[in-house]
Enzyme design. Structure first.
Site, PDB file in Angstrom:
ATOM      1  N   GLU A 194       0.749  -1.253   0.175  1.00  0.00           N
ATOM      2  CA  GLU A 194       0.003   0.011  -0.219  1.00  0.00           C
ATOM      3  C   GLU A 194       0.860   1.335  -0.070  1.00  0.00           C
ATOM      4  O   GLU A 194       0.580   2.285  -0.889  1.00  0.00           O
ATOM      5  CB  GLU A 194      -1.059  -0.106   1.306  1.00  0.00           C
ATOM      6  CG  GLU A 194      -1.994  -1.108   0.913  1.00  0.00           C
ATOM      7  CD  GLU A 194      -2.675  -1.265   2.404  1.00  0.00           C
ATOM      8  OE1 GLU A 194      -2.175  -1.411   3.412  1.00  0.00           O
ATOM      9  OE2 GLU A 194      -3.946  -1.256   2.195  1.00  0.00           O
TER      10      GLU A 194
ATOM     11  N   GLU B   7      -3.941  -9.303   4.070  1.00  0.00           N
ATOM     12  CA  GLU B   7      -4.898  -8.945   5.034  1.00  0.00           C
ATOM     13  C   GLU B   7      -5.937  -9.758   5.529  1.00  0.00           C
ATOM     14  O   GLU B   7      -6.402 -10.334   6.615  1.00  0.00           O
ATOM     15  CB  GLU B   7      -5.509  -7.449   4.856  1.00  0.00           C
ATOM     16  CG  GLU B   7      -4.498  -6.401   5.237  1.00  0.00           C
ATOM     17  CD  GLU B   7      -3.618  -5.962   4.047  1.00  0.00           C
ATOM     18  OE1 GLU B   7      -3.713  -7.069   3.074  1.00  0.00           O
ATOM     19  OE2 GLU B   7      -2.976  -5.039   4.103  1.00  0.00           O
TER      20      GLU B   7
END
Ligand code: DAK
Length: 262
Positions: free
Chosen positions: A111, A131
């Site tokens: 990210e 995640e």
């Protein structure tokens, strides 16, 4: 400073996330140090930044799972906000940022790379959004930026499966701009940064803003954003120098006027 180093040579600054024992995982201290380093960048004297991780194994192996594991909802939200604020600062900084991805770029690592303008990867780089395997969603902009960079279908596949992808696959799907042998990565990033820094800084800055802001709105509104930022370059010393350099008589040796960021 602390977990983040900053070095500047000429107009190019290198930010290194320096927590190699934990594969440069982002805990709240790293994020605070990173924010302080970004806030201290002098945009009058800096024309391009490179973001990398210390060591040869990892760029950033994600948010710190140990620190996150015991967070309450409120603390999780606060942690997410620190990360998101830092990532947005990088994304909107009026200076281009090249991510030099020297290994794992997982979760928050992928990210933060996506918050940069350009991604260059070493051959050993590994990308992924693990995640959902940890019981959470990508929370530092992964669901938003990955879909914008590689398209909705591929982003959903990467996020739902939590599969890691190698550098060559990241190149194939457009997640990275180029892949180099590890030992060449920083030199290639420096070379690109130097080329960017040699161009008119106000124009480069306005291009970044036009692309970023234009992508958030419809085409009619985007064109208006572009017009404004295009017009904004005129009457600057750099516009006069750039066009003057081109128009200068070519038969004589005329000294090229450098860009002054004015
Ligand atoms: N956090 C903390 N420590 C980490 C870490 C991480 N993400 N990744 C690695 N480390 C630590 C390991 O615990 C180990 O520490 P010691 O045991 O030596 O003390 C050291 O780094 C070396 O790691 P390994 O021994 O595991 O090394 P290997 O080569 O065997 O494996 C690996 C490398 C990268 C495959 C493995 O370490 C790994 O799977 N790491 C976790 C990768 C991961 O799942 N990353 C995504 C984290 S989730 C939020 C916003 C954003 C986020 C969360 C919330 N909000 C809005 C609230 C973001 C979430 C994530 O990024």
């Amino acid at each position: 400073m602390g977990f983040v180093n900053y070095e500047q040579e000429g107009y190019v600054g290198v930010i290194t996330i320096n927590r190699p024992k934990a594969l440069n995982a982002l805990n709240s201290e790293v994020l605070k140090d990173l924010e302080a380093v970004i806030d201290a960048v002098d945009i009058d004297t800096t024309r391009c930044l490179i973001l990398t991780g210390a060591g040869e194994k990892s760029f950033v192996a994600g948010a710190d799972i140990g620190e996150m594991s015991s967070l309450t909802k409120a603390e999780g939200e606060a942690f997410g906000k620190i990360g998101n604020d830092v990532f947005r600062k990088l994304e909107t900084l009026p200076v281009p940022v090249i991510a030099a991805i020297n290994g794992f770029a997982l979760g928050g690592g992928c990210e933060i790379a996506m918050s940069c303008d350009i991604r260059l990867a070493a051959e050993n780089a590994i990308f992924g959004q693990p995640e959902v395997g940890l019981g959470i969603t990508p929370g530092f902009g992964g669901t938003q930026r990955l879909a914008r960079i590689v398209g909705v279908g591929k982003a959903k596949e990467i996020i739902y499966t939590a599969f890691n992808i190698k550098a060559d696959e990241a190149l194939r799907i457009g997640l990275v701009n180029a892949v180099y042998p590890q030992e060449e990565l920083m030199a290639k990033a420096q070379k690109m940064a130097a080329k960017i820094a040699s161009n008119a800084p106000i124009a480069v800055r306005n291009c970044k803003k036009a692309i970023n802001d234009g992508l958030q709105v419809d085409m009619d509104a985007a064109i208006v954003i572009e017009e404004k930022l295009f017009g904004d370059c005129f009457e600057t010393e750099d516009q006069k120098a750039g066009m003057g350099n081109f128009l200068a008589p070519r038969d004589k040796k005329v000294k090229v006027v450098p860009f002054q960021n004015k």
